[in-house]
Enzyme design. Structure first.
Site, PDB file in Angstrom:
ATOM      1  N   CYS A   7       0.843  -1.186   0.000  1.00  0.00           N
ATOM      2  CA  CYS A   7       0.000   0.000   0.000  1.00  0.00           C
ATOM      3  C   CYS A   7       0.881   1.238   0.000  1.00  0.00           C
ATOM      4  O   CYS A   7       2.049   1.184   0.386  1.00  0.00           O
ATOM      5  CB  CYS A   7      -0.878   0.044   1.247  1.00  0.00           C
ATOM      6  SG  CYS A   7      -2.081  -1.286   1.298  1.00  0.00           S
ATOM      7  N   GLY A  33      -0.048  -0.094  -4.985  1.00  0.00           N
ATOM      8  CA  GLY A  33      -1.359  -0.714  -4.809  1.00  0.00           C
ATOM      9  C   GLY A  33      -2.314  -0.249  -5.879  1.00  0.00           C
ATOM     10  O   GLY A  33      -2.483   0.956  -6.062  1.00  0.00           O
ATOM     11  N   ASN A 107      -0.246   1.437   5.949  1.00  0.00           N
ATOM     12  CA  ASN A 107       0.570   0.538   5.124  1.00  0.00           C
ATOM     13  C   ASN A 107       1.232  -0.420   6.092  1.00  0.00           C
ATOM     14  O   ASN A 107       1.959   0.007   6.981  1.00  0.00           O
ATOM     15  CB  ASN A 107       1.620   1.350   4.348  1.00  0.00           C
ATOM     16  CG  ASN A 107       2.606   0.488   3.578  1.00  0.00           C
ATOM     17  OD1 ASN A 107       3.690   0.937   3.255  1.00  0.00           O
ATOM     18  ND2 ASN A 107       2.263  -0.748   3.283  1.00  0.00           N
ATOM     19  N   GLY A 108       0.956  -1.714   5.920  1.00  0.00           N
ATOM     20  CA  GLY A 108       1.536  -2.718   6.805  1.00  0.00           C
ATOM     21  C   GLY A 108       0.556  -3.838   7.046  1.00  0.00           C
ATOM     22  O   GLY A 108      -0.433  -3.983   6.315  1.00  0.00           O
ATOM     23  N   TYR A 247      12.669  -4.659  -4.765  1.00  0.00           N
ATOM     24  CA  TYR A 247      11.598  -4.679  -5.751  1.00  0.00           C
ATOM     25  C   TYR A 247      10.501  -3.621  -5.582  1.00  0.00           C
ATOM     26  O   TYR A 247      10.109  -2.968  -6.546  1.00  0.00           O
ATOM     27  CB  TYR A 247      10.960  -6.071  -5.754  1.00  0.00           C
ATOM     28  CG  TYR A 247       9.636  -6.183  -6.461  1.00  0.00           C
ATOM     29  CD1 TYR A 247       9.537  -5.992  -7.837  1.00  0.00           C
ATOM     30  CD2 TYR A 247       8.465  -6.467  -5.762  1.00  0.00           C
ATOM     31  CE1 TYR A 247       8.318  -6.083  -8.493  1.00  0.00           C
ATOM     32  CE2 TYR A 247       7.246  -6.559  -6.412  1.00  0.00           C
ATOM     33  CZ  TYR A 247       7.177  -6.364  -7.768  1.00  0.00           C
ATOM     34  OH  TYR A 247       5.978  -6.442  -8.407  1.00  0.00           O
TER      35      TYR A 247
END
Ligand code: SF4
Length: 455
Positions: A7, A33, A107-108, A247
């Site tokens: 995210c 996302g 985010n997580g 990445y």
């Protein structure tokens, strides 16, 4: 090529174009996302929200951005690691309660989400989604603490796992990173206003300057343009996700205090030094293999060229026509450039091998395009373990490296040779030691800083 993105979060304070700038910020974070996106803005009185499933550019238009009037906003791009790809799990979440109307972007991934959910449900609270992120807002609103700031701290002390969060009400904005700092979050300035983003590439788009990382365990509180910082949580070892450098993050971003382009290129350089091979051409598997391929080409002296072209317009919703036409497989995303490949010994550079099935198809495709030899080089170590901190990875038994050694994987993907970056070289590439703080390498070595959820 294989792990799914996670995210992205973005926030800005004290700017009359807050929602429009958040829209641009989310645009820059689209790679993190693509399932849903949303913006919540406030004019100092009301909180207004617009969110939906799909790409940022498809969700927002002039009309709905105009509805998001105000000088403070937070936004989110979503890929579902928890809570499913459903509209109810799109963020930001909004919740009314003891502290008024609050909005949150996360985010997580929380590793004790099920325990937290059970606790919240015993309080007869109604939850609107299966998302772990919504639990955070419910916890805050349940807190009996005096102030909103204390309620956030008290709630987060009950939470385990990974979180980079933006939380706001009509006059306060909070930015916080979990004590291990798994997921990134950076602070910037646009003139004298503060901006937050998962990655610095969003600052470049809106003309903001990168200031610094929000540090692991740091809580930043912005109110009326002034910034207060504190470290209210128990100190833990720093474990930022090394896969951001391998990445996830955009190569033009600064993540965990380092240029992603630089670290990724270094991974390719070290890979070439440790596993040299005689060949005619280095070909990146686009897009994430490009920076490492540049480093590999530089160190090996073998020219690099774009022998595989990616179709950028394949959405997540692409439905493959019935097998009666043909199986497109990886070809719908990648196409080889025959005139570059034919008659050559090629080295393919990819960032990772997950299940191995895509790598196998790419090798086959490159051979069909006339390659004499196909050597596969991977700019990260074998991925042997799943992630529980906000990255969508297959279960362990579906990770090819969890049950095959190098020789077996080489045989499976049908490459002439196969080599992975060593963990030692990855550590060197991200300057782990000189930073004086570690990284999370759990998907390569199973060393989980926070125990995985019990299932
Ligand atoms: Fe990143 Fe892997 Fe750690 Fe997950 S397990 S946070 S993907 S390094």
């Amino acid at each position: 090529m294989g792990f799914k993105d996670e995210c992205g979060v973005f926030g800005i304070t004290q700017h009359s174009e807050a929602a429009n700038l958040t829209y641009l910020g989310l645009y820059a974070l689209q790679h993190r996302g693509q399932e849903a996106a949303g913006i919540c803005a406030t004019d100092g009185a009301e909180l207004r929200l617009y969110k939906d499933q799909g790409y940022v550019a498809d969700i927002f238009n002039e009309a709905n951005l105009q509805l998001l009037a105000g000088d403070q906003a937070i936004g989110h791009t979503r890929y579902s690691t928890s809570g499913g790809n459903i509209k109810e799990s799109a963020q930001p979440f909004i919740r009314n309660g003891r502290f008024g109307r609050l909005a949150l972007c996360h985010n997580g991934n929380l590793t004790n989400a099920e325990q937290l959910r059970s606790y919240i449900l015993t309080k007869e609270e109604i939850l609107q989604s299966p998302s772990d992120s919504e639990l955070l807002l419910a916890l805050i609103q349940l807190s009996q603490a005096e102030s909103l700031s204390d309620a956030i701290i008290e709630s987060l002390k009950q939470v385990q796992g990974a979180y980079s969060l933006l939380i706001m009400d009509h006059e306060n904005l909070f930015a916080v990173r979990d004590p291990h700092g798994f997921r990134p979050l950076v602070l910037g300035r646009l003139g004298n206003r503060y901006v937050f983003s998962s990655e610095s590439c969003a600052f470049d788009l809106i003309g903001a300057n990168y200031d610094r990382e929000v540090l692991p365990g740091e809580l930043i509180h912005i109110q009326k343009g002034s910034l207060q910082t504190s470290f209210p949580f128990e100190r833990k070892s720093h474990k930022p996700c090394v896969f951001e450098h391998v990445y996830f993050a955009r190569p033009d971003s600064f993540v965990f205090g380092q240029s992603v382009m630089k670290t990724r290129r270094e991974m390719g350089r070290l890979l070439a030094e440790r596993y040299p091979v005689s060949a005619d051409l280095v070909i990146p598997v686009p897009d994430s293999g490009v920076a490492a391929a540049l480093g590999f080409a530089e160190a090996s002296g073998i020219p690099m060229d774009f022998g595989l072209i990616r179709n950028h317009y394949v959405g997540r919703t692409f439905i493959e026509p019935k097998q009666s036409i043909r199986s497109f497989g990886v070809r719908i995303k990648l196409n080889p450039v025959r005139h570059l490949i034919e008659g050559k010994r090629v080295i393919l550079i990819d960032d990772s091998i997950v299940r191995g099935t895509t790598s196998k198809k790419i090798v086959e495709m490159v051979r069909q395009a006339g390659a004499l030899e196909v050597h596969f080089r991977v700019s990260s170590p074998p991925t042997t373990h799943s992630c529980f901190y906000g990255i969508d990875t297959p279960s362990r038994e579906n990770l090819i490296a969890s049950h095959m050694n190098n020789e077996a994987m080489n045989h499976f993907i049908k490459s002439d040779t196969l080599a992975f970056l060593t963990l030692e070289d990855l550590i060197r590439a991200v300057h782990d030691e000189s930073r004086g703080s570690g990284y999370c390498y759990a998907c390569f070595n199973g060393d989980y800083a926070v125990p995985p959820p019990v299932v």
